[in-house]
Structure formats: C-alpha cells, structure tokens
Motif scaffolding. Structure first.
Motif, short mmCIF file in Angstrom:
data_model
loop_
_atom_site.label_atom_id
_atom_site.label_comp_id
_atom_site.label_asym_id
_atom_site.label_seq_id
_atom_site.Cartn_x
_atom_site.Cartn_y
_atom_site.Cartn_z
N GLU A 1 97.64 136.40 17.52
CA GLU A 1 96.98 135.87 16.33
C GLU A 1 95.90 134.86 16.74
N GLN B 1 93.84 136.49 -0.83
CA GLN B 1 94.21 137.11 0.45
C GLN B 1 92.95 137.63 1.12
N GLU B 2 92.86 137.42 2.43
CA GLU B 2 91.75 137.93 3.22
C GLU B 2 92.33 138.46 4.52
N ASN B 3 92.07 139.69 4.83
CA ASN B 3 92.61 140.33 6.03
C ASN B 3 94.13 140.20 6.08
N GLY B 4 94.77 140.16 4.91
CA GLY B 4 96.22 140.08 4.83
C GLY B 4 96.79 138.68 4.89
N TYR B 5 95.94 137.65 4.92
CA TYR B 5 96.40 136.26 5.02
C TYR B 5 95.99 135.46 3.78
N THR C 1 87.81 134.02 9.89
CA THR C 1 88.93 134.92 9.63
C THR C 1 90.04 134.70 10.66
N CYS D 1 92.87 137.06 12.79
CA CYS D 1 93.22 138.43 13.15
C CYS D 1 94.47 138.39 14.02
N ASP D 2 95.08 139.55 14.21
CA ASP D 2 96.28 139.63 15.04
C ASP D 2 96.31 140.99 15.73
N ASP E 1 96.96 146.50 10.82
CA ASP E 1 96.11 146.25 9.65
C ASP E 1 95.33 144.94 9.74
N ARG E 2 95.47 144.20 10.84
CA ARG E 2 94.74 142.94 11.02
C ARG E 2 94.19 142.85 12.45
N CYS F 1 92.06 142.53 15.92
CA CYS F 1 91.01 141.67 16.48
C CYS F 1 90.00 142.58 17.14
#
Length: 187
Positions: free
Chosen positions: A25, A105-109, A168, A170-171, A176-177, A179
């Motif tokens: 992450e 929520q953005e990019n799942g967060y 953003t 990312c992970d 689905d997220r 990098c």
C-alpha cells in the motif's frame, strides 16, 4: 525502512527511475513543478514530508505541500479527521472558515477533501488557507495538505485542487487497486 517511507522518497527520485514498481500500500502524489522536498522525518508512527517552492524553505515559506502517513492507524476516518482538524483550527483562529469539497470512495478507499481558512494567523500575522485530503487506507491513514500564507490566487486554487485530485492510495496486493509502474520521463 518502511515501504511508506520509501514511497515518499520515490517522489524525489521519480525523474531518476525507470520502470520502478511500487509494492504493497502506497500514498502516491507528484511533486508540483518548481517545488522541492525540504524536510522529511519520522516521529513514532507518523512519517511527514514537507515540500516548498525552490526558493523557499520550511522555515520561511509562502506555499507548502505536506504529506503525512500515520502508519498502522486504522481507526481514523476521513470525515472524523476533518472534524478534528476543523475543531483544532477554529480554536486557534478567530473567524476560521471551512468548506467541505468532496467525500466518498476513490480507488476503493474512503476520502475527504476540504478547505480551511484563517483570516489572520496570529503566529505569522498573515492569512492562511489550507486545502486538505485525507484517505483511509487498509494499512495506514494518509493526509496531504497544500497551504498558502496568503489569500491564494485563482491559479493557486486551481493548482492545489488539481494536485489533491491526483493524490491517491494504491495497493499492489489488491487487483482492483493496482500501483502503476513509474516510467522515466523522456529527456
């Protein structure tokens, strides 16, 4: 050294890297044109990076971009952090104003974006406007803020807003997220 600290260091090294890949992450945001990283530190579970225009320093700035990573903080929420910051700001600045820009929520967060304004910061004798974005990751909590020791121009507001839009998390472990790879810019 933690992966998050390495991600922040990555910001400084972007022009030197070719096809680097972020792992796990990460908080991802670029260094605005004309800015430099002037301060980095880790205190307990917080990693802070302060960036200012090339001719300025963190001790003498008119604009500053700050990122904070709260390692392992999983209980904070973006809206709760916004409320805390607004309460703190209001207690330290007479006539403080706030505006919520976005949340969701953005990019799942989960995230929140807001603006805080102080007509007269008593410690500097100047107005101060801060644009903030908080993101709740799965591993840590992230805050990026762009502050002005003045009433920002419309160009500065646009630049701050566009920069926060690009911030953003990312992970690489979550399909689905993802990098993205960081490619070396053409020279």
């Amino acid at each position: 050294m933690t992966r998050q600290f390495l991600s922040i260091c990555l910001l400084a090294l972007l022009p030197l890297l070719a096809h680097a890949e972020l792992k796990d992450e990460n908080l991802v945001h670029g260094l605005p044109p004309g800015y430099k990283i002037d301060f980095q530190a880790r205190k307990g579970n917080m990693i802070m990076t302060e960036m200012v225009p090339q001719a300025e320093s963190v001790k003498n700035w008119t604009e500053m971009l700050t990122s904070q990573i709260f390692l392992g903080l999983k209980t904070a929420t973006p809206d709760g952090f916004r409320a805390f910051m607004q309460q703190t700001w209001a207690a330290s600045c007479k006539g403080a104003e706030f505006a919520t820009v976005a949340s969701g929520q953005e990019n799942g967060y989960p995230f929140a974006v807001w603006i805080q304004a102080c007509p007269l910061n008593t410690s500097t004798g100047k107005p101060e406007h801060t644009f903030l974005k908080a993101i709740k990751g799965n591993d840590s909590f992230y805050v990026v803020q762009r502050a002005f020791k003045s009433n920002p121009t419309s160009e500065q507001v646009t630049a701050a807003t566009e920069h926060l839009r690009s911030v953003t998390v990312c992970d690489s472990r979550l399909p689905d997220r993802p990098c993205m790879k960081v490619d070396k810019p053409a020279q």
